[in-house]
Design a protein around this motif. Sequence first.
Motif, PDB file in Angstrom:
ATOM      1  N   ALA A 161      19.189   2.336  13.747  1.00 40.48           N
ATOM      2  CA  ALA A 161      18.068   1.555  13.231  1.00 40.48           C
ATOM      3  C   ALA A 161      16.774   2.360  13.234  1.00 40.48           C
ATOM      4  N   GLU A 162      16.542   3.087  14.319  1.00 40.37           N
ATOM      5  CA  GLU A 162      15.299   3.852  14.421  1.00 40.37           C
ATOM      6  C   GLU A 162      15.188   4.891  13.307  1.00 40.37           C
ATOM      7  N   LYS A 163      16.299   5.473  12.903  1.00 38.97           N
ATOM      8  CA  LYS A 163      16.271   6.440  11.807  1.00 38.97           C
ATOM      9  C   LYS A 163      15.909   5.758  10.486  1.00 38.97           C
ATOM     10  N   LEU A 164      16.445   4.564  10.264  1.00 39.80           N
ATOM     11  CA  LEU A 164      16.114   3.841   9.034  1.00 39.80           C
ATOM     12  C   LEU A 164      14.650   3.437   9.011  1.00 39.80           C
ATOM     13  N   TRP A 165      14.109   3.017  10.169  1.00 33.82           N
ATOM     14  CA  TRP A 165      12.721   2.548  10.199  1.00 33.82           C
ATOM     15  C   TRP A 165      11.734   3.652   9.827  1.00 33.82           C
ATOM     16  N   ALA A 166      12.159   4.908   9.943  1.00 35.85           N
ATOM     17  CA  ALA A 166      11.263   6.001   9.561  1.00 35.85           C
ATOM     18  C   ALA A 166      10.948   5.973   8.074  1.00 35.85           C
ATOM     19  N   THR A 167      11.855   5.440   7.271  1.00 36.93           N
ATOM     20  CA  THR A 167      11.627   5.362   5.825  1.00 36.93           C
ATOM     21  C   THR A 167      11.489   3.926   5.333  1.00 36.93           C
ATOM     22  N   LEU A 168      12.006   2.987   6.112  1.00 38.30           N
ATOM     23  CA  LEU A 168      11.908   1.573   5.757  1.00 38.30           C
ATOM     24  C   LEU A 168      11.449   0.826   7.004  1.00 38.30           C
ATOM     25  N   PRO A 169      10.135   0.703   7.198  1.00 34.58           N
ATOM     26  CA  PRO A 169       9.606   0.129   8.440  1.00 34.58           C
ATOM     27  C   PRO A 169      10.171  -1.259   8.712  1.00 34.58           C
TER      28      PRO A 169
ATOM     29  N   LEU B 210      11.353  -4.423   6.242  1.00 34.00           N
ATOM     30  CA  LEU B 210      12.749  -4.853   6.228  1.00 34.00           C
ATOM     31  C   LEU B 210      12.857  -6.349   6.501  1.00 34.00           C
ATOM     32  N   TYR B 211      12.076  -6.837   7.461  1.00 34.06           N
ATOM     33  CA  TYR B 211      12.104  -8.267   7.772  1.00 34.06           C
ATOM     34  C   TYR B 211      11.520  -9.092   6.634  1.00 34.06           C
ATOM     35  N   ALA B 212      10.428  -8.625   6.063  1.00 33.60           N
ATOM     36  CA  ALA B 212       9.802  -9.361   4.963  1.00 33.60           C
ATOM     37  C   ALA B 212      10.745  -9.486   3.772  1.00 33.60           C
ATOM     38  N   ALA B 213      11.651  -8.534   3.611  1.00 32.49           N
ATOM     39  CA  ALA B 213      12.568  -8.553   2.473  1.00 32.49           C
ATOM     40  C   ALA B 213      13.856  -9.319   2.750  1.00 32.49           C
ATOM     41  N   THR B 214      14.311  -9.314   4.016  1.00 31.16           N
ATOM     42  CA  THR B 214      15.609  -9.920   4.320  1.00 31.16           C
ATOM     43  C   THR B 214      15.534 -11.070   5.316  1.00 31.16           C
ATOM     44  N   GLY B 215      14.456 -11.144   6.094  1.00 25.86           N
ATOM     45  CA  GLY B 215      14.306 -12.226   7.067  1.00 25.86           C
ATOM     46  C   GLY B 215      15.288 -12.179   8.206  1.00 25.86           C
ATOM     47  N   LEU B 216      15.975 -11.048   8.378  1.00 19.49           N
ATOM     48  CA  LEU B 216      17.012 -10.989   9.398  1.00 19.49           C
ATOM     49  C   LEU B 216      16.477 -10.335  10.660  1.00 19.49           C
ATOM     50  N   GLN B 217      16.794 -10.928  11.794  1.00 21.48           N
ATOM     51  CA  GLN B 217      16.361 -10.380  13.058  1.00 21.48           C
ATOM     52  C   GLN B 217      17.016  -9.026  13.301  1.00 21.48           C
ATOM     53  N   TYR B 218      16.413  -8.259  14.157  1.00 21.86           N
ATOM     54  CA  TYR B 218      17.019  -6.991  14.540  1.00 21.86           C
ATOM     55  C   TYR B 218      18.196  -7.234  15.467  1.00 21.86           C
ATOM     56  N   ALA B 219      19.314  -6.649  15.128  1.00 24.53           N
ATOM     57  CA  ALA B 219      20.455  -6.527  16.029  1.00 24.53           C
ATOM     58  C   ALA B 219      21.093  -5.186  15.718  1.00 24.53           C
ATOM     59  N   PRO B 220      21.463  -4.417  16.718  1.00 23.89           N
ATOM     60  CA  PRO B 220      21.935  -3.054  16.465  1.00 23.89           C
ATOM     61  C   PRO B 220      23.208  -2.992  15.650  1.00 23.89           C
ATOM     62  N   PHE B 221      23.956  -4.130  15.583  1.00 23.76           N
ATOM     63  CA  PHE B 221      25.237  -4.109  14.880  1.00 23.76           C
ATOM     64  C   PHE B 221      25.189  -4.789  13.521  1.00 23.76           C
ATOM     65  N   ASN B 222      24.006  -5.119  13.004  1.00 23.66           N
ATOM     66  CA  ASN B 222      23.942  -5.669  11.653  1.00 23.66           C
ATOM     67  C   ASN B 222      24.720  -4.768  10.696  1.00 23.66           C
ATOM     68  N   THR B 223      25.315  -5.369   9.689  1.00 24.76           N
ATOM     69  CA  THR B 223      26.169  -4.613   8.764  1.00 24.76           C
ATOM     70  C   THR B 223      25.441  -3.425   8.163  1.00 24.76           C
ATOM     71  N   LEU B 224      24.165  -3.601   7.854  1.00 22.72           N
ATOM     72  CA  LEU B 224      23.392  -2.498   7.290  1.00 22.72           C
ATOM     73  C   LEU B 224      23.463  -1.269   8.189  1.00 22.72           C
ATOM     74  N   TYR B 225      23.254  -1.455   9.488  1.00 15.09           N
ATOM     75  CA  TYR B 225      23.286  -0.322  10.409  1.00 15.09           C
ATOM     76  C   TYR B 225      24.706   0.219  10.562  1.00 15.09           C
ATOM     77  N   GLN B 226      25.698  -0.654  10.501  1.00  7.90           N
ATOM     78  CA  GLN B 226      27.080  -0.179  10.554  1.00  7.90           C
ATOM     79  C   GLN B 226      27.388   0.733   9.368  1.00  7.90           C
ATOM     80  N   LEU B 227      26.908   0.358   8.186  1.00  9.20           N
ATOM     81  CA  LEU B 227      27.172   1.177   7.004  1.00  9.20           C
ATOM     82  C   LEU B 227      26.477   2.527   7.105  1.00  9.20           C
TER      83      LEU B 227
ATOM     84  N   GLU C   2      18.577   0.073  -2.048  1.00  4.10           N
ATOM     85  CA  GLU C   2      18.229   1.345  -2.673  1.00  4.10           C
ATOM     86  C   GLU C   2      17.526   2.265  -1.686  1.00  4.10           C
ATOM     87  N   ARG C   3      16.565   1.741  -0.937  1.00  2.00           N
ATOM     88  CA  ARG C   3      15.825   2.575   0.003  1.00  2.00           C
ATOM     89  C   ARG C   3      16.687   3.010   1.183  1.00  2.00           C
ATOM     90  N   ALA C   4      17.661   2.191   1.544  1.00  6.32           N
ATOM     91  CA  ALA C   4      18.548   2.546   2.658  1.00  6.32           C
ATOM     92  C   ALA C   4      19.700   3.438   2.211  1.00  6.32           C
TER      93      ALA C   4
END
Length: 522
Positions: free
Chosen positions: A107-115, A119-136, A192-194
């Motif tokens: 997650a920390e690596k993604l936040w460097a390019t997508l704060p 990310l929350y404003a676009a998806t409304g999803l809480q942070y969890a380290p295992f969200n599918t986005l981070y798994q991918l 796209e950004r991720a």
Amino acid sequence: MSGTPAAYAAVDLGASSGRVMVGRVGPGTLELSEAHRFPNRPVRLPEGLRWDILALYAGVLDGLRAAGQVDSVGIDSWAVDHGLLDADGMLLGNPVHYRDSRTEGVAEKLWATLPPEELYAATGLQYAPFNTLYQLLAARSTRQYASAARLLLLPDLLTHWLTGTEGTELTNASTTQLIDPRTRDWAHGVAERAGVDLGLFAPLRQPGDPAGLLRPEVLEETGLTGPVPVTTVASHDTASAVVAVPAGNERFAYICTGTWSLAGLELTAPVLTEDSRAANFTNELGVDGTVRYLRNIMGLWLLQECVRAWGDPDLGALLRGAAAVPGLRSVIDAGDPAFLAPGRMPERIAAACRETGQPVPGTPAETTRCILDSLALAHRRAVQDAQRLAGHPVDVVHIVGGGTRNTLLCQLTADACGLPVVAGPTEAAALGNVLVQARAHGKAGDLADMRRLLARTQAPTRYTPQGDTARWRAAEARYGRTPRATPAGPVRTSQEQHHAGHLRRPADPGHSRPPGRGRRSP
């Protein structure tokens, strides 16, 4: 709605066990029975923690055989996890377990390019380290990912094997962190950004959509007579559980209890404010255009792990002993990610109490009371914060899922919230699964009608708050009122979907069902 009752098979999978339930629905009738229960035992391989998806599929087939002739089949499970398929539709290895460590630091690596704020404003999803986005993102450098032509979330993968069709059910897709909760469609800008190819996903399906017919080979294996349709339900088990909240016209909060506690509100629009992000609330999608605005709390996982460490004590005696322990003697933060991993839970709880200058629990009963007080306190904070952040006051709290069997937890939640608690049904996810199928086949009405049917046919228990909430306010001050944020921004709590769950034995601690869902319940 036609008058003859119909039978629906609800495949309800939790993180420690699965089952196939049969629901019968007709005018004024809603009955549920268990056809088959089977264990869900993850396997730790040299490459990490994996789900035994073939054993789960075999359990589903055994359950359908035991269920007998049904009018439809629907599948719900925990969230975020998935299988990757190659161009020929072959599964590329066992799905990775959400508790696997591969997403650490992703997650920390993604936040460097997508704060995280964006990310929350676009998806409304809480942070969890295992969200599918981070798994991918964690899988992107693997050969398996490079060979993948399709990604199917676990209920959709099992549906694919049953029917040969492909789809991505919306309520579960909303846990991937790749859905825009305002449009209820893919968040193309985030993907796209991720660097995530949304072409991996099958087309979105809505709860109630047809998902194909059982394949001839499945009919032969199960002894069923075709055609038997598979109906898309709210395949995130928590979404199914919320369908089964037997609320009327009252303003209500809900808590789906199990391995996880999912506590929040049912709204008509997401809450995407910075305050909401800082409080680590998530906006997941529900049926009929609703939003499940909730916070994920560690839940009965804490007790399940302690019971496993203690060697399977008598649960009734343990809870009676906990009830005799003075309340709020010691509390922990039930959202702390320090409790996410399995193992040595009693020692970790003791260490947390020691570090915060509180009495250290010395017996299993004292540790159990610490856990239940802490969960009730977390429920209180979540319900209060949700009302404040959404501007949506409530008059009652509905608790559904396996935790409804824990009468001490239900009463403590009423005491902590200072609100009446209505507990039940226990089998909420399976009932919600059945009702969405029934509606799709003309046997149930809209969401309000389904809840009226639940209220008439189920037998909830009402708990009246006792004592002064001031002592709960004082307990909150011991470690801070809201989940703590990391320096990078997102809040350090966890999510799943679990699913409604309940303790039976260490080998199957979550299911009468498990998590979280338990719920849950991702």
